[in-house]
Scaffold this motif. Structure first.
Motif, PDB file in Angstrom:
ATOM      1  N   LYS A 291      48.993  57.979  47.705  1.00 53.31           N
ATOM      2  CA  LYS A 291      50.004  56.755  47.787  1.00 53.31           C
ATOM      3  C   LYS A 291      49.419  55.626  47.907  1.00 53.31           C
ATOM      4  O   LYS A 291      49.641  54.674  47.014  1.00 53.31           O
ATOM      5  N   LEU A 292      48.374  55.487  48.661  1.00 57.66           N
ATOM      6  CA  LEU A 292      47.525  53.983  48.765  1.00 57.66           C
ATOM      7  C   LEU A 292      46.912  53.546  47.649  1.00 57.66           C
ATOM      8  O   LEU A 292      47.231  52.654  47.175  1.00 57.66           O
ATOM      9  N   GLU A 293      46.407  54.646  46.751  1.00 61.70           N
ATOM     10  CA  GLU A 293      45.565  54.385  45.616  1.00 61.70           C
ATOM     11  C   GLU A 293      46.521  53.873  44.492  1.00 61.70           C
ATOM     12  O   GLU A 293      46.434  53.154  43.802  1.00 61.70           O
ATOM     13  N   ASN A 294      47.905  54.585  44.476  1.00 62.98           N
ATOM     14  CA  ASN A 294      48.786  54.272  43.601  1.00 62.98           C
ATOM     15  C   ASN A 294      49.133  52.979  43.575  1.00 62.98           C
ATOM     16  O   ASN A 294      49.722  51.957  42.809  1.00 62.98           O
ATOM     17  N   SER A 295      49.335  52.309  45.221  1.00 64.17           N
ATOM     18  CA  SER A 295      49.812  51.079  45.227  1.00 64.17           C
ATOM     19  C   SER A 295      48.744  50.203  44.890  1.00 64.17           C
ATOM     20  O   SER A 295      49.141  49.093  44.255  1.00 64.17           O
ATOM     21  N   PHE A 296      47.595  50.336  45.182  1.00 65.09           N
ATOM     22  CA  PHE A 296      46.519  49.231  44.740  1.00 65.09           C
ATOM     23  C   PHE A 296      46.218  49.200  43.148  1.00 65.09           C
ATOM     24  O   PHE A 296      46.199  48.048  42.747  1.00 65.09           O
ATOM     25  N   LYS A 297      46.725  50.361  42.454  1.00 59.64           N
ATOM     26  CA  LYS A 297      46.547  50.223  41.065  1.00 59.64           C
ATOM     27  C   LYS A 297      47.773  49.575  40.814  1.00 59.64           C
ATOM     28  O   LYS A 297      47.334  48.817  39.668  1.00 59.64           O
ATOM     29  N   ALA A 298      48.718  49.527  41.167  1.00 55.80           N
ATOM     30  CA  ALA A 298      49.972  48.757  40.808  1.00 55.80           C
ATOM     31  C   ALA A 298      49.852  47.266  41.091  1.00 55.80           C
ATOM     32  O   ALA A 298      49.847  46.443  40.019  1.00 55.80           O
ATOM     33  N   VAL A 299      49.104  47.015  42.075  1.00 54.56           N
ATOM     34  CA  VAL A 299      48.946  45.523  42.560  1.00 54.56           C
ATOM     35  C   VAL A 299      47.997  45.089  41.199  1.00 54.56           C
ATOM     36  O   VAL A 299      48.009  44.179  40.842  1.00 54.56           O
ATOM     37  N   THR A 300      46.925  45.589  41.224  1.00 53.99           N
ATOM     38  CA  THR A 300      45.757  45.404  40.064  1.00 53.99           C
ATOM     39  C   THR A 300      46.673  45.301  38.632  1.00 53.99           C
ATOM     40  O   THR A 300      46.265  44.247  37.870  1.00 53.99           O
ATOM     41  N   GLU A 301      47.676  46.110  38.455  1.00 56.82           N
ATOM     42  CA  GLU A 301      48.241  45.992  37.212  1.00 56.82           C
ATOM     43  C   GLU A 301      49.205  45.041  37.106  1.00 56.82           C
ATOM     44  O   GLU A 301      49.450  44.385  36.182  1.00 56.82           O
ATOM     45  N   ALA A 302      49.831  44.552  38.239  1.00 53.97           N
ATOM     46  CA  ALA A 302      50.748  43.536  38.374  1.00 53.97           C
ATOM     47  C   ALA A 302      50.006  42.099  38.022  1.00 53.97           C
ATOM     48  O   ALA A 302      50.333  41.232  37.524  1.00 53.97           O
ATOM     49  N   ARG A 303      48.624  41.965  38.656  1.00 48.99           N
ATOM     50  CA  ARG A 303      47.744  41.013  38.548  1.00 48.99           C
ATOM     51  C   ARG A 303      47.343  40.629  36.935  1.00 48.99           C
ATOM     52  O   ARG A 303      47.366  39.468  36.597  1.00 48.99           O
TER      53      ARG A 303
END
Length: 158
Positions: free
Chosen positions: A120-132
């Motif tokens: 879950k945490l890694e999915n969230s970090f991935k989403a933040v990177t993609e949002a950036r």
């Protein structure tokens, strides 16, 4: 002496195989029990991020579309993971409260919860990177406060 060593080796092999069988039995039981559990859903954080994206006058239509798609896919996956974590935690409590706690089930549940939290945490970090990458803050320096607010809101969601 040779006979004793063979007996000890044989006993060790039997115990090891029994241990593996108990672990697999515990794994199957936990899988079944987690599948059968029911929890209530809360999608309010996802809606907050969605509203934030839609109301923004600083994002282009293309950015909004991409961010909304990202929000939806991330929310779906994280919600699914979160549900499984909640079920596993409920089962963990039940397991720990058993008078004769099954240590194999406990170990399986601990490992599963840890693995799911990391996922879950890694999915969230991935989403933040993609949002950036979608927002491209380096190209739009004048909007840095908005982007900070957006990413902060997005991080808190997960």
């Amino acid at each position: 002496m040779k006979i004793e060593f063979k007996n000890i080796l044989l006993a060790f092999i039997v115990l090891s195989l029994g241990s593996c069988a108990q672990h697999k039995t515990a794994q199957k039981k936990i899988d079944k029990e987690i599948t059968e559990m029911v929890i209530l859903k809360d999608e309010s954080a996802s809606e907050t991020a969605k509203d934030f994206i839609q109301r923004s006058d600083k994002l282009t239509t293309e950015q909004k579309t991409k961010l909304l798609q990202l929000n939806e896919s991330t929310t779906k996956l994280n919600q699914s993971i979160k549900e499984e974590i909640e079920k596993a935690k409920m089962l963990l409590v039940q397991t720990v409260l058993e008078p004769k706690m099954n240590s194999y089930e406990y170990a399986v549940l601990k490992k599963r919860i840890t693995r799911l939290e990391k996922k879950k945490l890694e999915n969230s970090f991935k989403a933040v990177t993609e949002a950036r990458n979608i927002i491209e803050p380096k190209k739009n320096l004048g909007r840095s406060e908005f982007y900070k607010a957006f990413l902060h809101n997005h991080i808190l969601e997960y």
